[in-house]
Write an enzyme that holds these catalytic residues in place. Structure first.
Site, PDB file in Angstrom:
ATOM      1  N   ASP A   8     -51.357 -31.916  54.486  1.00  0.00           N
ATOM      2  CA  ASP A   8     -52.410 -32.465  53.944  1.00  0.00           C
ATOM      3  C   ASP A   8     -53.205 -31.328  53.180  1.00  0.00           C
ATOM      4  O   ASP A   8     -53.750 -30.431  53.844  1.00  0.00           O
ATOM      5  CB  ASP A   8     -53.417 -32.757  54.972  1.00  0.00           C
ATOM      6  CG  ASP A   8     -54.776 -33.163  54.669  1.00  0.00           C
ATOM      7  OD1 ASP A   8     -55.060 -33.220  53.544  1.00  0.00           O
ATOM      8  OD2 ASP A   8     -55.743 -33.556  55.511  1.00  0.00           O
ATOM      9  N   LYS A  69     -58.719 -27.917  43.955  1.00  0.00           N
ATOM     10  CA  LYS A  69     -58.245 -29.099  44.147  1.00  0.00           C
ATOM     11  C   LYS A  69     -58.967 -29.950  43.199  1.00  0.00           C
ATOM     12  O   LYS A  69     -58.357 -30.908  42.462  1.00  0.00           O
ATOM     13  CB  LYS A  69     -58.000 -29.654  45.374  1.00  0.00           C
ATOM     14  CG  LYS A  69     -57.492 -30.943  45.455  1.00  0.00           C
ATOM     15  CD  LYS A  69     -57.230 -31.565  47.125  1.00  0.00           C
ATOM     16  CE  LYS A  69     -56.937 -32.929  46.865  1.00  0.00           C
ATOM     17  NZ  LYS A  69     -56.655 -33.489  48.354  1.00  0.00           N
ATOM     18  N   GLU A 147     -53.462 -39.912  50.666  1.00  0.00           N
ATOM     19  CA  GLU A 147     -54.082 -39.458  52.106  1.00  0.00           C
ATOM     20  C   GLU A 147     -54.549 -40.715  52.928  1.00  0.00           C
ATOM     21  O   GLU A 147     -54.412 -40.844  54.036  1.00  0.00           O
ATOM     22  CB  GLU A 147     -55.308 -38.687  51.901  1.00  0.00           C
ATOM     23  CG  GLU A 147     -54.802 -37.497  51.106  1.00  0.00           C
ATOM     24  CD  GLU A 147     -55.906 -36.660  50.393  1.00  0.00           C
ATOM     25  OE1 GLU A 147     -57.158 -37.218  50.424  1.00  0.00           O
ATOM     26  OE2 GLU A 147     -55.640 -35.701  49.886  1.00  0.00           O
ATOM     27  N   ASP A 169     -62.085 -42.751  52.848  1.00  0.00           N
ATOM     28  CA  ASP A 169     -61.858 -41.138  53.041  1.00  0.00           C
ATOM     29  C   ASP A 169     -62.689 -40.357  52.149  1.00  0.00           C
ATOM     30  O   ASP A 169     -62.670 -40.516  50.674  1.00  0.00           O
ATOM     31  CB  ASP A 169     -60.397 -41.129  52.621  1.00  0.00           C
ATOM     32  CG  ASP A 169     -59.743 -39.676  52.623  1.00  0.00           C
ATOM     33  OD1 ASP A 169     -60.664 -38.788  53.090  1.00  0.00           O
ATOM     34  OD2 ASP A 169     -58.689 -39.497  52.367  1.00  0.00           O
TER      35      ASP A 169
END
Ligand code: AMP
Length: 507
Positions: A8, A69, A147, A169
């Site tokens: 992850d 990211k 994810e 999420d």
């Protein structure tokens, strides 16, 4: 194949897991279950990754990088550290390399194969950049898995009942919402939506701005060298404040010496919620959109799973309960995505061995629609013609036939768009596809462009110049639509002559 791991790669924190001996284990990195996704460059050229780097974030903020990211896939983004430039892909590579080395030590063998998770709403460029970082880090990327799907796998494996799951999420930098149908270990994503520029960092930002206004900090102080150290210090204190407000109704923030003054404030949950309401509202809009895209209502959802550190905020849990239903909050919220990826990795690396978990099937969908700009015959207007629609099952293809309009035209240019709208805009244009005409002719030349999106959601193009007789009649079906499997097989079998394709996704 050796042992495969699940990674992850988060905006704030990363985690890694492995499935072996019949169960899934989180692999500790530097003795912890998660590792900060931070790197820091020292004067002597040493690169620190993880906890050690996070500790330097506010001692040396200009040479330390966090939350990168958010920029992965953006080719214009570079960081300047000491005398070098670093891209978000380089940062991801360093993080993944550290993970690979730590996982190899833990497992006791050289680990290469990995499933890396990405936000469901990531674009093609963001996916491609993530895969590249994995390869640069010495990993064989078996697949990029979204994810929310990974979380649903970890949660839903071996649950017998057929369910429709919504995964909400909210991490450090991205927000995703997915709806999946889970039937006997078949995980089928029905619809996804999200915002790759919305996460816990934005909640911190809103509170930081509020406190800076209270402190009367001017722009020039903010932008100075000392200013960036102070802002970093303030941000870290704000993040702690935010976490405290997940537990209690009041929290204090005290910094004795900051921006030439001192900060001593109490912030209550009401103020916090007010300052961040608009961010939460953006997630609610996406929930409604994804339900609509799936053709479902909230009553069809059997379970809502919360994933990502920011779902610890009480306002998130309350709003989800109000909008859909009481959510399920996993105990291992920080590890669940890596664990789902590890289960997928074990399936992909050794699907027939007894040592793999229950075989699972995973179907994911496209997160955006892709189209090209063409003049619409009826209106004579330049419009987007969608070749692949959002929420189409992966892998998938789309094709278009194009014609030259002038004698001896040397190339055909296609503007490629990623948008749900039919109106082309500069923001939604992702590049230009140039089809070089091999033999320009007086009469029109026909070319076909094929767009393919693979299992990991990565877009590729191929194209060919074709004679009219070879394609035009053969490739249209009775309903007037292109026979894409036929075009695909012609392109792949070499029946059609490939021409040079230059895609310039320079944005
Ligand atoms: P992730 O990328 O899933 O690790 O999520 C990281 C984000 O979760 C960061 O923005 C954190 O500040 C946030 N976060 C972690 N713990 C809490 C908490 N207890 N309350 C609110 N936000 C949190």
């Amino acid at each position: 194949m050796g042992t495969a791991i699940g990674i992850d790669l988060g905006t704030s924190n990363s985690a890694v897991a492995v499935y072996r001996r019949g169960k899934v284990e989180t692999i500790p990195v530097d003795g912890r279950k998660t590792m900060p996704s931070v790197i820091s460059y020292k004067d002597n050229g040493q690169i620190l990754v993880g906890n050690a780097a996070k500790a330097r974030l506010y001692i040396d903020p200009l040479n330390s990088i966090a939350s990168s990211k958010r920029f992965i896939g953006n080719r214009d983004k570079v960081y300047h550290v000491h005398n070098r430039t670093v891209t978000p892909v380089d940062v991801a590579k360093n993080i993944l390399e550290k993970i690979r080395v730590e996982a190899s030590k833990y497992i006791g063998e050289e680990v290469k194969d990995a499933v890396i998770t990405i936000p469901a709403y990531f674009t093609d460029e963001q996916r491609e950049a993530t895969r590249k970082a994995g390869e640069m880090a010495g990993l064989n990327v078996l697949r990029l898995l979204s994810e929310p799907t990974a979380a649903a796998i970890a949660y839903g494996l071996d649950k017998e009942r057929n369910q429709t799951i919504m995964v909400y999420d909210l991490g450090g930098g991205t927000f995703d919402v997915s709806i999946l149908k889970v039937e006997n270990n078949n995980f089928r994503v029905v619809a996804v939506d999200g915002d790759s520029m919305l996460g816990g960092d934005d909640f911190d930002e809103a509170i930081t701005e509020y406190l800076m206004k209270k402190l009367n900090v001017s722009g020039s102080v903010k932008n100075s060298n000392n200013g960036s150290t102070a802002i970093q210090q303030l941000k870290e204190a704000v993040e702690e404040l935010k976490k405290e407000l997940s537990e209690s109704d009041f929290a204090d923030i005290t910094i004795p010496d900051i921006f030439g003054t001192h900060l001593d404030e109490e912030v209550d949950i009401h103020t916090f919620n007010q300052l961040t309401q608009s961010l939460l509202d953006r997630t609610i809009d996406k929930i409604q959109e994804v339900l609509k895209a799936a053709g479902l209502t909230k009553n069809d959802i059997s379970r809502v799973i919360l994933v990502g550190g920011s779902t610890r905020m009480r306002a998130v849990q309350e709003v989800v309960a109000k909008q859909i239903k009481q959510p399920y909050i996993a105990d291992n919220i920080d590890e669940i995505v890596a664990q789902g990826a590890a289960i997928m990795a074990a399936n992909l690396s050794a699907p027939d061995l007894d040592s793999t978990p229950v075989p699972i099937e995973v179907e994911e969908v496209t997160s955006h629609s892709i189209g090209i700009g063409l003049i619409e015959m009826e209106t004579n207007e330049f419009k987007v013609f969608h070749l692949i629609n959002k929420n189409t099952k992966l892998p998938c293809t789309g094709a278009e036939i194009c014609f030259t309009i002038q004698p001896y035209q040397k190339e055909l240019r296609l503007q490629v768009y990623r948008t749900e709208s039919r109106i082309p805009t500069d923001e939604s244009k992702i590049g230009e596809l140039t089809l070089k005409i091999h033999k320009p002719q007086a009469q029109e030349v026909i070319a076909v462009a094929l767009f393919e999106i693979d299992q990991s959601g990565i877009l590729t193009f191929s194209s060919a110049e074709v004679g009219r007789e070879s394609l035009i009649f053969r490739s249209y079906q009775e309903d007037g639509n292109l026979d894409i499997p036929l075009i695909e097989s012609m392109l792949h079998s070499g029946d059609l002559r490939p021409v040079k394709v230059v895609i310039n996704t320079n944005k």
